[in-house]
Scaffold this motif. Structure first.
Motif, mmCIF file in Angstrom:
data_model
loop_
_atom_site.group_PDB
_atom_site.id
_atom_site.type_symbol
_atom_site.label_atom_id
_atom_site.label_comp_id
_atom_site.label_asym_id
_atom_site.label_seq_id
_atom_site.Cartn_x
_atom_site.Cartn_y
_atom_site.Cartn_z
ATOM 1 N N SER A 42 0.917 -1.190 0.000
ATOM 2 C CA SER A 42 0.067 -0.006 0.077
ATOM 3 C C SER A 42 0.676 1.371 -0.024
ATOM 4 N N LEU A 43 1.806 1.202 0.749
ATOM 5 C CA LEU A 43 2.836 2.655 1.128
ATOM 6 C C LEU A 43 3.472 2.539 -0.344
ATOM 7 N N ASN A 44 4.274 1.435 -0.641
ATOM 8 C CA ASN A 44 4.852 1.938 -2.111
ATOM 9 C C ASN A 44 4.048 2.110 -3.187
ATOM 10 N N ASP A 45 2.640 1.554 -3.393
ATOM 11 C CA ASP A 45 1.942 2.038 -4.410
ATOM 12 C C ASP A 45 1.655 3.372 -4.281
ATOM 13 N N LEU A 46 1.318 3.927 -3.344
ATOM 14 C CA LEU A 46 1.126 5.570 -2.906
ATOM 15 C C LEU A 46 2.305 6.234 -3.606
ATOM 16 N N ILE A 47 3.344 5.879 -3.166
ATOM 17 C CA ILE A 47 4.782 6.645 -3.285
ATOM 18 C C ILE A 47 4.879 6.631 -4.916
ATOM 19 N N ASP A 48 4.603 5.273 -5.680
ATOM 20 C CA ASP A 48 4.690 5.075 -6.806
ATOM 21 C C ASP A 48 3.881 6.192 -7.462
ATOM 22 N N ASP A 49 2.668 6.270 -7.136
ATOM 23 C CA ASP A 49 1.378 6.902 -7.815
ATOM 24 C C ASP A 49 1.922 8.369 -7.693
ATOM 25 N N LEU A 50 2.537 8.961 -6.514
ATOM 26 C CA LEU A 50 2.573 10.340 -6.549
ATOM 27 C C LEU A 50 4.019 10.437 -7.505
ATOM 28 N N HIS A 51 4.952 9.451 -7.364
ATOM 29 C CA HIS A 51 5.958 9.805 -8.317
ATOM 30 C C HIS A 51 5.669 10.132 -9.647
ATOM 31 N N HIS A 52 4.758 9.387 -10.223
ATOM 32 C CA HIS A 52 4.373 9.396 -11.431
ATOM 33 C C HIS A 52 3.543 10.528 -12.058
ATOM 34 N N ARG A 53 2.975 11.318 -11.087
ATOM 35 C CA ARG A 53 1.963 12.422 -11.227
ATOM 36 C C ARG A 53 2.533 13.633 -11.994
ATOM 37 N N ARG A 54 2.147 13.914 -13.230
ATOM 38 C CA ARG A 54 2.601 15.007 -13.844
ATOM 39 C C ARG A 54 2.155 16.567 -13.061
ATOM 40 N N ALA A 55 1.166 16.403 -12.275
ATOM 41 C CA ALA A 55 0.764 17.733 -11.744
ATOM 42 C C ALA A 55 1.833 18.143 -10.694
ATOM 43 N N PHE A 56 2.739 17.082 -10.288
ATOM 44 C CA PHE A 56 3.639 17.560 -9.167
ATOM 45 C C PHE A 56 5.221 17.797 -9.767
ATOM 46 N N ASP A 57 5.057 17.767 -11.196
ATOM 47 C CA ASP A 57 6.361 17.911 -11.858
ATOM 48 C C ASP A 57 6.137 19.339 -12.796
ATOM 49 N N THR A 58 6.363 20.469 -11.756
ATOM 50 C CA THR A 58 6.071 21.801 -12.300
ATOM 51 C C THR A 58 6.959 22.556 -11.589
ATOM 52 N N GLY A 59 7.271 23.849 -12.443
ATOM 53 C CA GLY A 59 8.422 24.737 -11.658
ATOM 54 C C GLY A 59 7.660 25.889 -11.045
ATOM 55 N N PRO A 60 8.246 26.700 -10.200
ATOM 56 C CA PRO A 60 7.476 27.557 -9.461
ATOM 57 C C PRO A 60 7.398 28.831 -10.322
ATOM 58 N N GLY A 61 6.262 29.695 -10.277
ATOM 59 C CA GLY A 61 6.149 30.736 -11.054
ATOM 60 C C GLY A 61 4.572 31.290 -10.839
ATOM 61 N N LEU A 62 4.292 32.486 -11.025
ATOM 62 C CA LEU A 62 3.231 33.031 -11.387
ATOM 63 C C LEU A 62 2.689 32.987 -12.495
ATOM 64 N N ILE A 63 1.373 32.607 -12.520
ATOM 65 C CA ILE A 63 0.605 32.069 -14.158
ATOM 66 C C ILE A 63 -0.750 33.348 -14.174
ATOM 67 N N PRO A 64 -0.736 34.304 -14.620
ATOM 68 C CA PRO A 64 -1.923 35.133 -14.695
ATOM 69 C C PRO A 64 -3.085 34.420 -15.435
ATOM 70 N N GLY A 65 -4.190 34.613 -14.719
ATOM 71 C CA GLY A 65 -5.347 33.960 -15.351
ATOM 72 C C GLY A 65 -5.466 32.734 -15.287
ATOM 73 N N ALA A 66 -4.636 32.061 -14.208
ATOM 74 C CA ALA A 66 -4.681 30.461 -14.157
ATOM 75 C C ALA A 66 -5.970 30.070 -13.805
ATOM 76 N N ARG A 67 -6.765 30.511 -13.085
ATOM 77 C CA ARG A 67 -8.046 29.783 -12.926
ATOM 78 C C ARG A 67 -8.904 29.647 -14.006
ATOM 79 N N ALA A 68 -8.730 30.320 -15.282
ATOM 80 C CA ALA A 68 -9.346 29.895 -16.304
ATOM 81 C C ALA A 68 -8.530 28.573 -17.250
ATOM 82 N N SER A 69 -7.535 28.323 -16.621
ATOM 83 C CA SER A 69 -6.614 27.332 -17.477
ATOM 84 C C SER A 69 -7.064 25.864 -17.173
#
Length: 160
Positions: A42-69
Motif C-alpha cells: 500500500s505504501l509503495n503503491d502510493l509513493i509510486d503513484d505520487l512519483h508518476h503524477r505530472r501535476a507535481f512536475d512543475t516549476g515555480p512561477g506566477l501564471i496570470p489568469g490560471a483559474r481559467a486554464s
C-alpha cells in the motif's frame, strides 16, 4: 492395556493441546506477515503513484489568469485524487504512529494546497512546489520508519 490407559490419555490430551496452540500460533504469524506485506504494498503503491503524477512536475512561477486554464483545473483534480489515494493508503496501515502521522500530514498538505490555490490561483504553481516538498519530507519519514519503502519524489517520474 489398563496399565497404559491413563498415560495414553495424558499423551493424547497434551498432543491435542499442543497441536491447537501451534495451529493458532502459525495462523497468527501468517496473519501478521500478511498485514505487513499489504502495508508495504500500500505504501509503495502510493509513493509510486505520487512519483508518476505530472501535476507535481512543475516549476515555480506566477501564471496570470490560471483559474481559467486547464492546467490549473488538472492540477487541482490531481491533488484531490492524490489526497484520496493517501487516505486509502492510511486505511491500509496498521495503527503505527510513525507511519500514520506522515500520511495524516500528507493529507493536510493536500488540503492546504487546495485552499491556497483557491485563494491565489495565479500562484498555484508555487503552491504545487511547496506541496511537493511537504510530501517528499513525509515520504522520507515513512521510508525511514518502514523498511522496504522506496523514497521517490512526487512528480519525479512523470513523463511529459
Amino acid at each position: 492395556m489398563w496399565e497404559t490407559f491413563w498415560p495414553d490419555v495424558l499423551v493424547a490430551v497434551i498432543g491435542a493441546a499442543l497441536g491447537a496452540v501451534l495451529t493458532v500460533l502459525i495462523a497468527a504469524i501468517t496473519y501478521v506477515i500478511s498485514v505487513r506485506r499489504q502495508e508495504l504494498r500500500s505504501l509503495n503503491d502510493l509513493i509510486d503513484d505520487l512519483h508518476h503524477r505530472r501535476a507535481f512536475d512543475t516549476g515555480p512561477g506566477l501564471i496570470p489568469g490560471a483559474r481559467a486554464s486547464e492546467d490549473y483545473a488538472r492540477a487541482n483534480r490531481s491533488v484531490i485524487s492524490a489526497r484520496n489515494e493517501i487516505r486509502q493508503a492510511r486505511r491500509g496501515v496498521r495503527f503505527n504512529a510513525k507511519l500514520r502521522e506522515p500520511l495524516k500530514r500528507m493529507t493536510q498538505a493536500c488540503n492546504e494546497y487546495l485552499d491556497a490555490a483557491e485563494w491565489e490561483p495565479d500562484a498555484y504553481a508555487l503552491h504545487v512546489v511547496e506541496l511537493r516538498a511537504a510530501l517528499m519530507d513525509d515520504i522520507r519519514r515513512i521510508a525511514a520508519a518502514r523498511r522496504g519503502v522506496r523514497a521517490l519524489e512526487p512528480g519525479g517520474g512523470a513523463s511529459r
